[in-house]
Design a protein around this motif. Structure first.
Motif, PDB file in Angstrom:
ATOM      1  N   PHE A 425      12.340  44.170  68.827  1.00  0.00           N
ATOM      2  CA  PHE A 425      12.529  45.513  69.374  1.00  0.00           C
ATOM      3  C   PHE A 425      12.129  45.607  70.844  1.00  0.00           C
ATOM      4  CE2 PHE A 425      12.658  46.496  64.867  1.00  0.00           C
ATOM      5  CZ  PHE A 425      13.701  47.406  64.824  1.00  0.00           C
ATOM      6  N   ILE A 426      11.519  44.580  71.384  1.00  0.00           N
ATOM      7  CA  ILE A 426      11.226  44.585  72.827  1.00  0.00           C
ATOM      8  C   ILE A 426      12.536  44.626  73.614  1.00  0.00           C
ATOM      9  CG2 ILE A 426      10.160  43.326  74.738  1.00  0.00           C
ATOM     10  CD1 ILE A 426       8.078  42.300  72.746  1.00  0.00           C
ATOM     11  N   PRO A 427      13.474  43.676  73.383  1.00  0.00           N
ATOM     12  CA  PRO A 427      14.793  43.834  74.026  1.00  0.00           C
ATOM     13  C   PRO A 427      15.611  44.946  73.378  1.00  0.00           C
ATOM     14  CG  PRO A 427      14.805  41.912  72.597  1.00  0.00           C
ATOM     15  CD  PRO A 427      13.374  42.388  72.659  1.00  0.00           C
ATOM     16  N   GLY A 428      15.359  45.206  72.083  1.00  0.00           N
ATOM     17  CA  GLY A 428      16.120  46.221  71.375  1.00  0.00           C
ATOM     18  C   GLY A 428      15.974  47.602  71.980  1.00  0.00           C
ATOM     19  N   PHE A 429      14.765  47.964  72.343  1.00  0.00           N
ATOM     20  CA  PHE A 429      14.545  49.282  72.923  1.00  0.00           C
ATOM     21  C   PHE A 429      15.148  49.397  74.326  1.00  0.00           C
ATOM     22  CE2 PHE A 429      10.704  49.906  69.959  1.00  0.00           C
ATOM     23  CZ  PHE A 429      11.499  50.579  69.038  1.00  0.00           C
ATOM     24  N   CYS A 430      15.355  48.257  74.969  1.00  0.00           N
ATOM     25  CA  CYS A 430      16.076  48.282  76.258  1.00  0.00           C
ATOM     26  C   CYS A 430      17.532  48.684  76.019  1.00  0.00           C
ATOM     27  CB  CYS A 430      16.009  46.908  76.929  1.00  0.00           C
ATOM     28  SG  CYS A 430      14.347  46.424  77.473  1.00  0.00           S
ATOM     29  N   VAL A 431      18.123  48.147  74.942  1.00  0.00           N
ATOM     30  CA  VAL A 431      19.490  48.518  74.571  1.00  0.00           C
ATOM     31  C   VAL A 431      19.537  50.001  74.195  1.00  0.00           C
ATOM     32  CG1 VAL A 431      21.358  48.136  72.907  1.00  0.00           C
ATOM     33  CG2 VAL A 431      20.055  46.187  73.801  1.00  0.00           C
ATOM     34  N   TYR A 432      18.541  50.452  73.446  1.00  0.00           N
ATOM     35  CA  TYR A 432      18.493  51.858  73.036  1.00  0.00           C
ATOM     36  C   TYR A 432      18.361  52.773  74.253  1.00  0.00           C
ATOM     37  CZ  TYR A 432      16.942  56.141  70.717  1.00  0.00           C
ATOM     38  OH  TYR A 432      16.836  57.447  70.287  1.00  0.00           O
ATOM     39  N   TYR A 433      17.537  52.383  75.210  1.00  0.00           N
ATOM     40  CA  TYR A 433      17.367  53.166  76.435  1.00  0.00           C
ATOM     41  C   TYR A 433      18.696  53.296  77.184  1.00  0.00           C
ATOM     42  CZ  TYR A 433      16.091  54.298  81.251  1.00  0.00           C
ATOM     43  OH  TYR A 433      16.024  54.874  82.500  1.00  0.00           O
ATOM     44  N   ALA A 434      19.438  52.172  77.267  1.00  0.00           N
ATOM     45  CA  ALA A 434      20.737  52.190  77.947  1.00  0.00           C
ATOM     46  C   ALA A 434      21.695  53.150  77.237  1.00  0.00           C
ATOM     47  CB  ALA A 434      21.321  50.789  77.994  1.00  0.00           C
ATOM     48  N   GLY A 435      21.670  53.126  75.897  1.00  0.00           N
ATOM     49  CA  GLY A 435      22.529  54.028  75.137  1.00  0.00           C
ATOM     50  C   GLY A 435      22.156  55.483  75.331  1.00  0.00           C
ATOM     51  N   CYS A 436      20.844  55.765  75.358  1.00  0.00           N
ATOM     52  CA  CYS A 436      20.376  57.145  75.557  1.00  0.00           C
ATOM     53  C   CYS A 436      20.750  57.650  76.946  1.00  0.00           C
ATOM     54  CB  CYS A 436      18.858  57.208  75.371  1.00  0.00           C
ATOM     55  SG  CYS A 436      18.341  57.003  73.658  1.00  0.00           S
ATOM     56  N   LYS A 437      20.601  56.785  77.939  1.00  0.00           N
ATOM     57  CA  LYS A 437      20.944  57.161  79.311  1.00  0.00           C
ATOM     58  C   LYS A 437      22.439  57.449  79.430  1.00  0.00           C
ATOM     59  CE  LYS A 437      20.278  55.635  84.109  1.00  0.00           C
ATOM     60  NZ  LYS A 437      19.779  54.543  84.984  1.00  0.00           N
ATOM     61  N   GLU A 438      23.239  56.624  78.785  1.00  0.00           N
ATOM     62  CA  GLU A 438      24.689  56.787  78.833  1.00  0.00           C
ATOM     63  C   GLU A 438      25.135  58.070  78.148  1.00  0.00           C
ATOM     64  OE1 GLU A 438      27.609  54.227  76.426  1.00  0.00           O
ATOM     65  OE2 GLU A 438      27.421  53.149  78.327  1.00  0.00           O
ATOM     66  N   ASN A 439      24.401  58.466  77.096  1.00  0.00           N
ATOM     67  CA  ASN A 439      24.771  59.646  76.314  1.00  0.00           C
ATOM     68  C   ASN A 439      23.910  60.873  76.627  1.00  0.00           C
ATOM     69  OD1 ASN A 439      26.909  58.546  74.453  1.00  0.00           O
ATOM     70  ND2 ASN A 439      25.251  57.129  73.946  1.00  0.00           N
ATOM     71  N   ASN A 440      23.152  60.797  77.738  1.00  0.00           N
ATOM     72  CA  ASN A 440      22.316  61.917  78.199  1.00  0.00           C
ATOM     73  C   ASN A 440      21.332  62.405  77.137  1.00  0.00           C
ATOM     74  OD1 ASN A 440      23.632  62.090  80.777  1.00  0.00           O
ATOM     75  ND2 ASN A 440      25.360  63.094  79.751  1.00  0.00           N
ATOM     76  N   HIS A 441      20.741  61.461  76.417  1.00  0.00           N
ATOM     77  CA  HIS A 441      19.739  61.799  75.408  1.00  0.00           C
ATOM     78  C   HIS A 441      18.341  61.531  75.969  1.00  0.00           C
ATOM     79  CE1 HIS A 441      17.563  62.067  71.631  1.00  0.00           C
ATOM     80  NE2 HIS A 441      17.084  60.853  71.834  1.00  0.00           N
ATOM     81  N   LYS A 442      17.492  62.549  75.925  1.00  0.00           N
ATOM     82  CA  LYS A 442      16.119  62.395  76.404  1.00  0.00           C
ATOM     83  C   LYS A 442      15.191  62.099  75.232  1.00  0.00           C
ATOM     84  CE  LYS A 442      16.608  65.383  80.471  1.00  0.00           C
ATOM     85  NZ  LYS A 442      16.100  66.586  81.199  1.00  0.00           N
ATOM     86  N   PHE A 443      14.247  61.180  75.460  1.00  0.00           N
ATOM     87  CA  PHE A 443      13.316  60.808  74.397  1.00  0.00           C
ATOM     88  C   PHE A 443      12.430  61.999  74.019  1.00  0.00           C
ATOM     89  CE2 PHE A 443      13.304  56.211  76.132  1.00  0.00           C
ATOM     90  CZ  PHE A 443      14.463  55.932  75.407  1.00  0.00           C
ATOM     91  N   SER A 444      12.250  62.194  72.718  1.00  0.00           N
ATOM     92  CA  SER A 444      11.297  63.193  72.233  1.00  0.00           C
ATOM     93  C   SER A 444       9.919  62.546  72.130  1.00  0.00           C
ATOM     94  CB  SER A 444      11.726  63.705  70.857  1.00  0.00           C
ATOM     95  OG  SER A 444      11.628  62.668  69.890  1.00  0.00           O
ATOM     96  N   LYS A 445       8.891  63.370  71.957  1.00  0.00           N
ATOM     97  CA  LYS A 445       7.539  62.825  71.806  1.00  0.00           C
ATOM     98  C   LYS A 445       7.440  61.950  70.563  1.00  0.00           C
ATOM     99  CE  LYS A 445       4.896  66.407  74.250  1.00  0.00           C
ATOM    100  NZ  LYS A 445       3.821  67.435  74.134  1.00  0.00           N
TER     101      LYS A 445
END
Length: 473
Positions: A425-445
């Motif tokens: 999940f170390i590289p995995g969360f980098c992929v997730y971050y890219a997806g969130c940025k692309e889809n304008n999703h902000k991380f919740s607490k």
């Protein structure tokens, strides 16, 4: 006018699920189970694992029936119940499990071919790696040319590989001796007949078999993953139940009957593939040849199934905006080309690492089993959540039992492997971050806390690897 939906039929779905489950594991299960448990504890372990996976199948069927709008199947359930991060964790774990399983297939395939061509003996030398990579890309190209057409090849291959297993079962029935089977039914007696095996409490013996039994059941969720390509949801549900029943019968017979033909010590000391050695000792060399041919066919066909499933996984998760859009892009044949190529490249890189790993097969399949427990856990949790909202307490109990089973397996049999999976999940969360940025999703607490916890576990895993607490084969 014929309005029937084109897609994968019930028979092809059953073939896909059975083929996905019956891979390399079944050919080694006899010795793996015998080393850990006597017949009595082994049967109890099968009862425990079969019950747990039955709860999973029933949960999947209920969710498919109640929420047919969730086209992403097993991953969409995690997303609906626990948000984009839940769907990503489920999908990433499943994707990781799928292609790690392919590495196990590659190792066993080349090892079995080595029985006939000495150049490939052992399955982990340079010629073996090169041929395995060629296989990897041939299957990737096949799936890239149309998933539905690949399932037809899979169904034919499934029929071919089932035949040696049926012959094995028939021979074991003929050679079965009741006295030998019951001689030390509960594994309490240490003797020459049990040398090299686990003796002691029934629970200790049962626990020793869990990861092996989980490994051979992976793929039972195949109909859910491919349900949106099925002719109908009802056919996908029926395929799940029929496949489960067939698999339980086959697995129990193949792992338990040999206790009545050979001593437990003989079974535990078998080389791989164990089924070939069992037949060689009971009927002669032709038995080993038969099983090795079956193993080669089985591995190739299972590899095909698990080339389809990881690519399908990332496509579905990307469609739900929990991964970058590129992972879900499909070609003119409706196959997720980008996902297939990324997975193929990673498999190629990992295959070269087998040159430096002593026990590649065992390491790959143990990580494969541990990773998929995350995805299965989310199914049970969402089944509980949905059933609670609808006040369907019978279905809630099914989900609860499924979730408890997955938690138990994580802690009882695979905690080291589960920790190793968190490193991905170390590289995995980098992929997730890219997806969130692309889809304008902000991380919740809640998402930040969850990712933080998983990353802490991954750091702990790395430390335990370096200090020798967790050993990598």
């Amino acid at each position: 006018m014929d309005t029937q939906k084109k897609g994968i039929g019930k028979g092809e779905l059953i073939a896909l699920i059975v083929s996905s489950c019956i891979g390399t594991g079944i050919f080694g299960i006899t010795s793996d189970v015998a080393a850990a448990a006597a017949p009595g504890p082994a049967l109890l372990a099968w009862l425990f694992v079969a019950f747990g996976f039955l709860m999973l199948v029933l949960s999947l069927n209920n969710l498919s029936n109640k929420r047919p709008d969730l086209q992403g199947g097993i991953f969409a359930y995690a997303g609906e119940g626990f948000g984009p991060l839940g769907e990503f964790i489920s999908g990433w774990s499943y994707w990781l499990s799928a292609w790690l399983g392919n590495i196990a297939f590659a190792t066993m395939l080349m090892s079995s071919i080595g029985t006939f061509i000495p150049t490939f003996k052992g399955g982990q030398n340079v010629p073996s790696i090169i041929v395995a990579i060629i296989f990897c890309w041939l299957l990737t190209i096949l799936v890239n040319n149309g998933v539905e057409s690949a399932t037809f090849v899979n169904m034919i291959g499934t029929i071919c590989k089932i035949v040696p297993l049926i012959i094995f079962i028939i021979i074991m029935f003929v050679c079965f001796k009741g006295g030998m089977f019951t001689a030390d039914f509960w594994g309490k007696v240490a003797s020459n007949a049990t040398k090299g095996t686990t003796t002691g409490s029934v629970w200790t013996q049962m626990k020793g078999t869990l990861m092996t039994l989980i490994w051979v059941f992976i793929g039972i969720e195949g109909a859910s993953v491919m349900a949106h390509r099925a002719k109908s949801r009802s056919e996908a549900e029926q395929a799940s139940v029929i496949s489960f029943i067939l698999l339980v019968i086959i697995y129990v017979l193949i792992s338990i009957l040999p206790y009545g033909a050979l001593t437990r010590a003989q079974l535990a000391g078998m080389g791989q593939p164990a089924l070939g050695h069992v037949l060689e000792m009971t009927v002669g060399h032709w038995g080993a040849v038969l099983i090795n041919v079956g193993l080669i066919i089985s591995t190739i066909v299972s590899w095909l199934s698990w080339t389809m499933l990881p690519a399908e996984t990332t496509m579905l998760v990307a469609d739900d905006k929990a991964m970058p859009k590129a992972w879900g892009k499909v070609n003119s044949k409706n196959a997720p080309t980008t996902s297939l190529m990324i997975t193929g490249v990673l498999q190629t890189i990992f295959l070269f690492s087998l040159l430096f790993t002593e026990k590649a097969y065992e390491f790959a399949y143990s990580l494969c089993a541990a990773a998929i427990l995350f995805s299965y856990l989310f199914v049970g949790l969402y089944q509980m959540k949905l059933s609670s909202e609808r006040k369907e307490w019978g279905q809630y109990t099914v989900g609860l039992l499924s979730a408890l089973f997955m938690f138990a397996c994580m802690f009882l049999a695979g905690w080291q492997e589960v920790l190793l999976v968190t490193i991905s999940f170390i590289p995995g969360f980098c992929v997730y971050y890219a997806g969130c940025k692309e889809n304008n999703h902000k991380f919740s607490k809640a998402e930040l806390w969850t990712m933080g916890l998983i990353l802490v576990l991954s750091v702990i895993a790395i430390v335990l690897v370096f200090n020798g607490t967790i050993t990598i084969s």
